[in-house]
Design a protein around this motif. Structure first.
Motif, mmCIF file in Angstrom:
data_model
loop_
_atom_site.group_PDB
_atom_site.id
_atom_site.type_symbol
_atom_site.label_atom_id
_atom_site.label_comp_id
_atom_site.label_asym_id
_atom_site.label_seq_id
_atom_site.Cartn_x
_atom_site.Cartn_y
_atom_site.Cartn_z
ATOM 1 N N GLY A 1 -11.928 3.862 -7.402
ATOM 2 C CA GLY A 1 -11.046 2.777 -6.996
ATOM 3 C C GLY A 1 -9.939 3.232 -6.072
ATOM 4 O O GLY A 1 -10.126 4.096 -5.211
ATOM 5 N N LEU A 2 -8.744 2.664 -6.289
ATOM 6 C CA LEU A 2 -7.616 2.911 -5.395
ATOM 7 C C LEU A 2 -6.696 4.026 -5.891
ATOM 8 O O LEU A 2 -5.578 4.159 -5.419
ATOM 9 C CB LEU A 2 -6.798 1.620 -5.234
ATOM 10 C CG LEU A 2 -7.461 0.495 -4.439
ATOM 11 C CD1 LEU A 2 -6.589 -0.749 -4.451
ATOM 12 C CD2 LEU A 2 -7.737 0.929 -3.007
ATOM 13 N N GLY A 3 -7.134 4.818 -6.847
ATOM 14 C CA GLY A 3 -6.297 5.895 -7.353
ATOM 15 C C GLY A 3 -6.125 7.019 -6.349
ATOM 16 O O GLY A 3 -6.717 7.026 -5.262
ATOM 17 N N TRP A 4 -5.292 8.010 -6.751
ATOM 18 C CA TRP A 4 -4.982 9.130 -5.854
ATOM 19 C C TRP A 4 -6.059 10.189 -5.947
ATOM 20 O O TRP A 4 -6.322 10.742 -7.017
ATOM 21 C CB TRP A 4 -3.627 9.726 -6.220
ATOM 22 C CG TRP A 4 -3.172 10.786 -5.257
ATOM 23 C CD1 TRP A 4 -2.485 10.598 -4.097
ATOM 24 C CD2 TRP A 4 -3.387 12.204 -5.364
ATOM 25 N NE1 TRP A 4 -2.247 11.803 -3.472
ATOM 26 C CE2 TRP A 4 -2.796 12.813 -4.234
ATOM 27 C CE3 TRP A 4 -4.035 13.014 -6.306
ATOM 28 C CZ2 TRP A 4 -2.815 14.182 -4.009
ATOM 29 C CZ3 TRP A 4 -4.062 14.380 -6.089
ATOM 30 C CH2 TRP A 4 -3.462 14.958 -4.954
ATOM 31 N N ARG B 1 9.999 -4.926 1.345
ATOM 32 C CA ARG B 1 11.263 -5.054 2.066
ATOM 33 C C ARG B 1 11.888 -3.688 2.348
ATOM 34 O O ARG B 1 12.504 -3.477 3.389
ATOM 35 C CB ARG B 1 12.236 -5.929 1.269
ATOM 36 C CG ARG B 1 11.754 -7.357 1.052
ATOM 37 C CD ARG B 1 12.898 -8.300 0.725
ATOM 38 N NE ARG B 1 13.664 -7.896 -0.447
ATOM 39 C CZ ARG B 1 13.419 -8.293 -1.696
ATOM 40 N NH1 ARG B 1 12.392 -9.112 -1.926
ATOM 41 N NH2 ARG B 1 14.173 -7.893 -2.690
ATOM 42 N N ALA B 2 11.733 -2.751 1.409
ATOM 43 C CA ALA B 2 12.385 -1.450 1.555
ATOM 44 C C ALA B 2 11.649 -0.538 2.520
ATOM 45 O O ALA B 2 12.274 0.198 3.293
ATOM 46 C CB ALA B 2 12.500 -0.778 0.189
ATOM 47 N N PHE B 3 10.310 -0.559 2.467
ATOM 48 C CA PHE B 3 9.515 0.397 3.242
ATOM 49 C C PHE B 3 8.722 -0.246 4.375
ATOM 50 O O PHE B 3 8.122 0.463 5.181
ATOM 51 C CB PHE B 3 8.551 1.144 2.312
ATOM 52 C CG PHE B 3 9.240 1.848 1.171
ATOM 53 C CD1 PHE B 3 10.150 2.858 1.405
ATOM 54 C CD2 PHE B 3 8.986 1.480 -0.142
ATOM 55 C CE1 PHE B 3 10.785 3.501 0.348
ATOM 56 C CE2 PHE B 3 9.612 2.114 -1.209
ATOM 57 C CZ PHE B 3 10.523 3.122 -0.955
ATOM 58 N N GLY B 4 8.677 -1.574 4.421
ATOM 59 C CA GLY B 4 8.019 -2.256 5.527
ATOM 60 C C GLY B 4 6.513 -2.205 5.505
ATOM 61 O O GLY B 4 5.878 -2.350 6.549
ATOM 62 N N ARG B 5 5.913 -2.024 4.322
ATOM 63 C CA ARG B 5 4.455 -1.990 4.259
ATOM 64 C C ARG B 5 3.976 -2.326 2.857
ATOM 65 O O ARG B 5 4.721 -2.233 1.880
ATOM 66 C CB ARG B 5 3.926 -0.616 4.656
ATOM 67 C CG ARG B 5 4.502 0.544 3.872
ATOM 68 C CD ARG B 5 3.922 1.852 4.321
ATOM 69 N NE ARG B 5 4.616 2.992 3.760
ATOM 70 C CZ ARG B 5 4.024 4.122 3.396
ATOM 71 N NH1 ARG B 5 2.726 4.243 3.535
ATOM 72 N NH2 ARG B 5 4.719 5.119 2.906
ATOM 73 N N GLU B 6 2.717 -2.736 2.795
ATOM 74 C CA GLU B 6 2.074 -2.995 1.513
ATOM 75 C C GLU B 6 1.681 -1.671 0.853
ATOM 76 O O GLU B 6 1.415 -0.680 1.535
ATOM 77 C CB GLU B 6 0.809 -3.844 1.722
ATOM 78 C CG GLU B 6 1.060 -5.187 2.393
ATOM 79 C CD GLU B 6 1.695 -6.187 1.446
ATOM 80 O OE1 GLU B 6 1.615 -5.975 0.224
ATOM 81 O OE2 GLU B 6 2.272 -7.184 1.935
ATOM 82 N N ARG B 7 1.615 -1.670 -0.483
ATOM 83 C CA ARG B 7 1.256 -0.456 -1.219
ATOM 84 C C ARG B 7 0.237 -0.785 -2.318
ATOM 85 O O ARG B 7 0.543 -0.719 -3.514
ATOM 86 C CB ARG B 7 2.502 0.188 -1.815
ATOM 87 C CG ARG B 7 3.449 0.729 -0.743
ATOM 88 C CD ARG B 7 4.485 1.644 -1.318
ATOM 89 N NE ARG B 7 5.032 2.506 -0.281
ATOM 90 C CZ ARG B 7 5.863 3.511 -0.534
ATOM 91 N NH1 ARG B 7 6.215 3.781 -1.769
ATOM 92 N NH2 ARG B 7 6.325 4.257 0.448
ATOM 93 N N PRO B 8 -0.988 -1.146 -1.907
ATOM 94 C CA PRO B 8 -1.987 -1.531 -2.917
ATOM 95 C C PRO B 8 -2.363 -0.405 -3.863
ATOM 96 O O PRO B 8 -2.663 -0.660 -5.036
ATOM 97 C CB PRO B 8 -3.182 -1.980 -2.072
ATOM 98 C CG PRO B 8 -2.991 -1.328 -0.735
ATOM 99 C CD PRO B 8 -1.513 -1.262 -0.539
ATOM 100 N N ARG B 9 -2.343 0.839 -3.382
ATOM 101 C CA ARG B 9 -2.668 1.962 -4.270
ATOM 102 C C ARG B 9 -1.650 2.073 -5.407
ATOM 103 O O ARG B 9 -2.012 2.296 -6.559
ATOM 104 C CB ARG B 9 -2.679 3.280 -3.484
ATOM 105 C CG ARG B 9 -3.794 3.415 -2.486
ATOM 106 C CD ARG B 9 -3.592 4.701 -1.682
ATOM 107 N NE ARG B 9 -4.579 4.794 -0.624
ATOM 108 C CZ ARG B 9 -5.788 5.306 -0.783
ATOM 109 N NH1 ARG B 9 -6.142 5.776 -1.965
ATOM 110 N NH2 ARG B 9 -6.642 5.347 0.216
ATOM 111 N N ILE B 10 -0.375 1.959 -5.056
ATOM 112 C CA ILE B 10 0.670 2.066 -6.070
ATOM 113 C C ILE B 10 0.548 0.923 -7.068
ATOM 114 O O ILE B 10 0.702 1.115 -8.284
ATOM 115 C CB ILE B 10 2.059 2.064 -5.416
ATOM 116 C CG1 ILE B 10 2.195 3.236 -4.436
ATOM 117 C CG2 ILE B 10 3.146 2.112 -6.479
ATOM 118 C CD1 ILE B 10 2.006 4.587 -5.070
#
Length: 269
Positions: free
Chosen positions: A45-48, A153-162
């Motif tokens: 999946g989307l894990g590290w 808002r803080a980083f300007g991008r989506e973070r689906p992995r997180i």
């Protein structure tokens, strides 16, 4: 009180041993294995996915890099994520390992400073919430989505992995994560999390981000102190942060010391 250089070197050795060479998986469905001179994590999946530690020299580095590229390519072919990371530290060897990774198709992300602080010292900080700010501990998907809103808002991008990682931890291993929001009324303005792996001396502080309109009011310090108190109650002696250039001066003023620099090298399919 900030650690002196001798103590920092001892802590770095402990960090390398516990969090890298003898790392435990960061999710219930992840697998960490030592293969030759490399320790890697593989997860569906989307894990590290990536390399946590290596013990290489000029004669072995290129072959080991190629072996890990082949492993994660096969993992992607079997339905896994097509991206993996080689987490390079400034004291890793050989000295030109970064150049070798770039030659193999890896792309470096911005470097971060590896900082460590004593949990007890940080838990004792006297930090009052700014006026109008309350803390909310995240325990469910709705809270995770509020955190992702702050991150956008803080980083300007989506973070689906997180997002996926946090949902998995809250469902499968809730004792290993402390996620917290700073709220202005019902509006989330800052968010952060802490990951605590069983038996480890280091709790990792991750994802600290604040809405640009709310920066400079002490909210970041508040979230650090909150997580330090949670870690201290668990008996975890150290807090660890991969700090951006924005966060580093705040953390150093709080008493964190520098262990080195870490650079994520990414390779996409």
């Amino acid at each position: 009180m900030t650690m002196d250089q001798d103590e920092l070197l001892k802590v770095r050795d402990r960090y390398d041993a516990e969090m890298r060479r003898d790392a435990v998986p960061d999710a219930a469905n992840a697998r960490v294995e030592r293969v030759g001179a490399v320790v890697r994590q593989t997860v569906p999946g989307l894990g590290w996915n990536g390399v946590l530690w290596s013990d290489l020299d000029a004669d072995t580095a290129d072959a080991e890099i190629a072996a890990q590229v082949a492993h994660f390519r096969a993992h992607a072919d079997a339905g896994g994520d097509g991206e993996f990371e080689w987490k390079l530290y400034s004291h890793d060897r050989p000295a030109d390992l970064g150049d070798r990774l770039r030659a193999a198709g890896f792309v470096p992300e911005p470097p971060e400073t590896l900082l460590v602080g004593r949990t007890g010292d940080l838990a004792a900080l006297s930090v009052e919430p700014p006026e109008g700010i309350t803390l909310r501990v995240v325990t469910d998907e709705a809270g995770v989505d509020l955190m992702m809103e702050v991150h956008r808002r803080a980083f300007g991008r989506e973070r689906p992995r997180i997002r996926e990682q946090m949902l998995n931890l809250l469902r499968d291993e809730p004792d290993t994560i402390e996620a917290v929001l700073a709220m202005a009324g019902e509006v989330p303005v800052s968010a952060a999390r802490m990951e605590m792996r069983p038996g480890c001396s280091f709790a990792g502080l991750w994802g600290g981000g604040t809405d640009p309109q709310w920066r400079g009011r002490g909210i970041y310090r508040l979230l650090v102190a909150h997580r330090a108190r949670v870690a201290a109650a668990r008996g975890i002696p150290y807090l660890q942060v991969d700090a951006s250039d924005d966060s580093r001066p705040i953390l150093e003023r709080l008493g964190f010391g520098v262990l080195g620099v870490t650079t994520p090298y990414l390779r996409r399919r």
